[in-house]
Design a protein around this motif. Structure first.
Motif, PDB file in Angstrom:
ATOM      1  N   TYR A  65      58.971  -4.195  46.863  1.00  0.00           N
ATOM      2  CA  TYR A  65      59.285  -3.635  48.159  1.00  0.00           C
ATOM      3  C   TYR A  65      60.290  -2.601  48.329  1.00  0.00           C
ATOM      4  O   TYR A  65      60.471  -1.805  49.050  1.00  0.00           O
ATOM      5  CB  TYR A  65      59.591  -5.002  49.343  1.00  0.00           C
ATOM      6  N   LYS A  68      58.770   0.369  47.152  1.00  0.00           N
ATOM      7  CA  LYS A  68      57.933   0.959  48.281  1.00  0.00           C
ATOM      8  C   LYS A  68      58.689   1.521  49.141  1.00  0.00           C
ATOM      9  O   LYS A  68      58.435   2.805  49.680  1.00  0.00           O
ATOM     10  CB  LYS A  68      57.189  -0.228  48.840  1.00  0.00           C
ATOM     11  N   TYR A  69      59.829   1.184  49.418  1.00  0.00           N
ATOM     12  CA  TYR A  69      60.696   1.471  50.577  1.00  0.00           C
ATOM     13  C   TYR A  69      61.281   3.058  50.247  1.00  0.00           C
ATOM     14  O   TYR A  69      61.085   4.310  50.919  1.00  0.00           O
ATOM     15  CB  TYR A  69      62.045   0.645  50.761  1.00  0.00           C
ATOM     16  N   TYR A  70      61.636   3.257  49.147  1.00  0.00           N
ATOM     17  CA  TYR A  70      62.331   4.798  48.530  1.00  0.00           C
ATOM     18  C   TYR A  70      61.058   5.499  48.081  1.00  0.00           C
ATOM     19  O   TYR A  70      61.192   6.798  48.405  1.00  0.00           O
ATOM     20  CB  TYR A  70      63.106   4.478  47.383  1.00  0.00           C
ATOM     21  N   GLU A  72      58.458   5.739  49.654  1.00  0.00           N
ATOM     22  CA  GLU A  72      57.976   6.424  50.934  1.00  0.00           C
ATOM     23  C   GLU A  72      59.052   7.067  51.740  1.00  0.00           C
ATOM     24  O   GLU A  72      58.687   7.322  52.955  1.00  0.00           O
ATOM     25  CB  GLU A  72      57.378   5.085  51.666  1.00  0.00           C
ATOM     26  N   GLY A  74      62.429   6.276  52.146  1.00  0.00           N
ATOM     27  CA  GLY A  74      63.524   5.448  52.887  1.00  0.00           C
ATOM     28  C   GLY A  74      64.873   6.027  52.681  1.00  0.00           C
ATOM     29  O   GLY A  74      65.130   6.838  51.604  1.00  0.00           O
ATOM     30  N   THR A 144      69.604  -2.461  46.762  1.00  0.00           N
ATOM     31  CA  THR A 144      68.510  -2.876  47.653  1.00  0.00           C
ATOM     32  C   THR A 144      67.337  -3.819  46.869  1.00  0.00           C
ATOM     33  O   THR A 144      66.990  -4.788  47.453  1.00  0.00           O
ATOM     34  CB  THR A 144      67.637  -1.457  48.065  1.00  0.00           C
ATOM     35  N   ALA A 195      55.450  -6.806  55.905  1.00  0.00           N
ATOM     36  CA  ALA A 195      55.899  -5.310  55.810  1.00  0.00           C
ATOM     37  C   ALA A 195      57.320  -5.501  56.968  1.00  0.00           C
ATOM     38  O   ALA A 195      58.145  -5.194  57.381  1.00  0.00           O
ATOM     39  CB  ALA A 195      55.156  -4.351  56.365  1.00  0.00           C
ATOM     40  N   ALA A 199      61.106  -5.114  56.890  1.00  0.00           N
ATOM     41  CA  ALA A 199      61.949  -3.909  57.622  1.00  0.00           C
ATOM     42  C   ALA A 199      62.998  -4.746  58.507  1.00  0.00           C
ATOM     43  O   ALA A 199      64.043  -4.155  58.725  1.00  0.00           O
ATOM     44  CB  ALA A 199      60.918  -3.579  58.713  1.00  0.00           C
ATOM     45  N   ILE A 202      65.826  -5.134  56.044  1.00  0.00           N
ATOM     46  CA  ILE A 202      66.614  -4.122  55.713  1.00  0.00           C
ATOM     47  C   ILE A 202      67.307  -3.614  56.809  1.00  0.00           C
ATOM     48  O   ILE A 202      68.731  -3.275  56.693  1.00  0.00           O
ATOM     49  CB  ILE A 202      65.389  -2.756  55.180  1.00  0.00           C
TER      50      ILE A 202
END
Length: 511
Positions: A65, A68-70, A72, A74, A144, A195, A199, A202
């Motif tokens: 995750y 994926k966050y960065y 995409e 983030g 993170t 997700a 979210a 985070i």
């Protein structure tokens, strides 16, 4: 660009509710120096974060995750032109304490994170590996990844049992396929991160509430704490067993929707069944599936019990055990087997039974109900996708063995009468006697005794079926350390090798 991160990287910097001005020196305060070593470059930091994403090969959900966050787009969560968010200290404290749970702080990058935080707060940068942009990029990603790995692991488990325990045994196929088809062995519905959860987790960073995400408790708190205590005194040989069972405690099962106050738990490695109710409890030995015919782990609800049931023999058993005797009529008679055409329901004459009929799929083999039946006098039924159930057995000698994994996957119970009474609850003496008589047991009422004495039938089948209302929750689980009937922790053999599989997956967190 000097001393500033672009808006796309700083918009989500931490809300500094735990400001530690003496420890967190603002880089902005050094803006007058105009020294290149203190110059923040948004593009370099972004590239550094992406490099960290591609370099992280850990397979845990938290790492996935984070990547994926960065990837995409983030925005930064921990670093800004003011330095490192104090929430990082809260996280670092938590991961430095995982040793109490048998895990290693180094698996979460504790030393590297601590060293980089120190570099930022003392401005100990250089022009190489520890340049300000490299340090900021490393910190941002590693914090993170560690945060999500810890939060998700403690809340949902570090291992996804739906994946690792359902890729063990393959299904036999007649076709020449290169694709492996695996047997489903784990069907306990456990919660997994999604997700929305990620979210929300985070989002706690910007709110200054990182500690809220780090407080997640395991599903079975009492057993987890008992295992954590045991971990402190266990030797290296048994350490793996304790850690694997602690991981199982982190798996949150779906809520019980039966509405019943009673619950039945079968722990496969213990070969034992436990029944818990508001006014009564039971425990008994059970026989479980062999290593090649593993009893599936599942959650369901016992809805009814059938007395003197017939057994519709599964096709896999027909193929392996009955087809070799296809032309032996004495074998069928001796075992009280008969063959029925599926479409019409008509019996096939013994003389007409052959291997072609048995393998066609158009017929089923049935064992008549009675004392000889493999299901015994009663079967306890619950919805599942495996055609398994709890049942009595005519082979009582198996319960005297210490290791009892000999069935085709179903669970044979030592005390079927006790289980029936536990499930049915408060029923009158005559209803109890009707069940006793139907199970070929001695009645206890005068009415029952007279009925048996006056009957010419060897077995009076007064009760064919009985509903369990409300249905009773059933959990078939696999713990190799588990409380016995007296509540004392006992260790059991890893009969299916699941501990080894779980440990292989959590090993990177232990070493």
């Amino acid at each position: 660009m000097t001393l500033a991160l672009c808006l796309t990287l700083t918009a989500f910097c931490c809300n500094n509710k735990e400001n530690k001005s003496s420890a967190d020196i603002s880089i902005e305060a050094f803006s007058g120096l105009r020294t290149p070593i203190f110059s923040l470059d948004d593009e370099e930091i972004l590239n550094g974060i992406l490099y960290q994403c591609h370099s992280d090969t850990a397979r845990f959900s938290g790492n996935g995750y984070a990547r994926k966050y960065y990837l995409e787009g983030g925005k930064c969560l921990w670093v800004s032109r003011f330095g490192v968010c104090p929430q990082a200290d809260t996280l670092l404290t938590a991961i430095n304490r995982v040793g109490d749970l048998g895990l290693s702080p180094s698996a979460f990058g504790a030393k590297e994170i601590e060293a980089d935080i120190r570099r930022v707060r003392t401005l100990a940068f250089d022009n190489g590996t520890n340049s300000i942009n490299n340090v900021f990029a490393r910190l941002e990603y590693r914090l993170t990844a560690a945060y999500l790995c810890y939060a998700i692991g403690m809340r949902f488990g570090f291992v996804n049992p739906n994946v690792v325990l359902n890729r063990i045994d393959t299904v036999e196929t007649d076709g020449d396929t290169q694709t492996k088809i695996y047997k489903k062995l784990f069907d306990l519905k456990v919660e997994r991160p999604n997700a929305e959860y990620v979210a929300r987790t985070i989002g706690l960073i910007a709110k200054g509430a990182v500690s809220d995400a780090l407080k997640a408790e395991p599903a079975d708190v009492s057993l987890y704490n008992a295992l954590a205590k045991l971990l402190k005194s266990t030797d290296e040989e048994n350490r793996m067993k304790v850690l694997c069972n602690m991981e199982r405690c982190r798996w949150h099962w779906a809520k019980d929707s039966s509405g019943a106050e009673k619950k039945v738990v079968v722990n496969v490695p213990a070969f034992h069944l436990y029944g818990f109710g508001p006014t009564s409890s039971i425990d008994m030995k059970v026989v479980c599936g062999s290593k090649s015919n593993k009893t599936p782990l599942l959650a369901s609800c016992i809805m009814r019990m059938d007395f003197n049931p017939v057994w519709n023999i599964p096709a896999s058993i027909v193929k392996k055990e009955i087809m070799p005797h296809a032309n032996d009529t004495s074998y069928f008679s001796r075992n009280h087997y008969y063959v029925v055409e599926r479409s019409s329901g008509e019996r096939v004459a013994m003389s007409e039974i052959n291997a072609e009929i048995l393998s066609s799929g158009d017929f089923r083999v049935v064992q008549d109900g009675g004392e000889w039946n493999s299901l015994g006098r009663v079967v306890f039924r619950f919805p599942n996708d495996f055609s398994v159930f709890l049942h009595d057995t005519p082979n009582r000698g198996t319960f005297s063995r210490e290791t009892r994994n000999t069935s085709h996957g179903c669970i044979r119970v030592e005390k079927p009468w006790d289980l029936a009474m536990f499930l049915l609850g408060d029923i009158d003496e005559w209803e109890q006697d009707k069940i006793r008589i139907s199970m070929d047991m001695q009645p206890s009422t005068i009415r029952g005794k007279r009925l048996v004495e006056d009957s010419d039938d060897k077995l009076l089948r007064l009760v064919k079926s009985k509903a369990v209302e409300p249905c009773v929750q059933l959990n078939i689980v696999y713990y190799t350390i588990y409380p016995d009937a007296k509540g004392q922790l006992s260790a059991y053999p890893d009969i299916y090798g699941y501990d080894a599989i779980i440990y292989e997956n959590i090993k990177p967190l232990v070493d």
